[in-house]
Design an enzyme around this catalytic site. Structure first.
Site: not given
Ligand code: NI
Length: 187
Positions: A50, A99, A140-141
């Site tokens: 990310q 995000l 999720h991560e």
């Molecule tokens: Ni995420």
């Protein structure tokens, strides 16, 4: 230093990330920047893809969710080269956001119980079982390290319903309170 967050549609979010080694350059500074970026954008987790790096690094601070999930108070995890093993098959559906997908929140089915092995910032090994919402955050991560995002788990119908929002993110027509990097323009 705050880092820009790479948004949905950027190819860096679709690559499988690789393990890092103890000689990884300036890891403490990178981790500090990742935490700073996560706090500034009010996230509870951030994976290295990310911020544009396909390296297996994750930071989590679940404290902001302690109002809803008291067990998350003070839960902070720095994960290097994690591996996640699913321990039971029952899937619970709960809302998630990311995000890298601003302005979207969707219900996602996930298992409640996992075991994770990982290295901390000093490359010391850990192994622990996790359940509840923390297990969800970790999954999720971890998905980010495998080139997945949470909307990969939603139904085709739901995905169709948010298609225009997704297109706006991909084409750089979304608004966001934090610095971002959009997908490169298609030629
Ligand atoms: Ni995420």
């Amino acid at each position: 230093m705050k880092l820009p967050i790479y948004l949905y549609g950027h190819p860096v979010l679709r690559k499988v990330s690789t393990d890092i080694t103890p000689d990884y350059e300036e890891l403490p500074a990178l981790l500090a920047n990742m935490y700073e970026t996560m706090y500034a954008s009010e996230g509870v987790g951030l994976a290295a893809p990310q911020i544009g790096r396909n390296d297996r690094i994750i930071v989590i601070d679940a404290s902001p969710l302690a109002d809803t999930f008291p067990e998350l108070d003070g839960v902070k995890l720095t994960l290097i080269n994690p591996t996640v093993e699913v321990l039971d098959g029952e899937r619970i559906v709960r809302g998630e956001g990311c995000l890298s997908l601003p302005g979207i929140s969707e219900n996602v089915p996930r298992v409640e119980h996992i075991r994770m092995r990982w290295l901390d910032e000093n490359f010391e090994q850990h192994e622990q079982e996790f359940d509840g919402f923390l297990a969800r955050i970790i999954q999720h991560e971890y998905d980010h390290l495998e080139g997945r995002v949470y909307i990969d788990h939603i139904s085709p119908i739901r995905k169709q319903l948010i298609r225009s929002k997704l297109n706006n993110i991909v084409t750089g027509r979304t608004r966001c309170d934090y610095a971002v990097r959009y997908a490169p323009k298609k030629k």
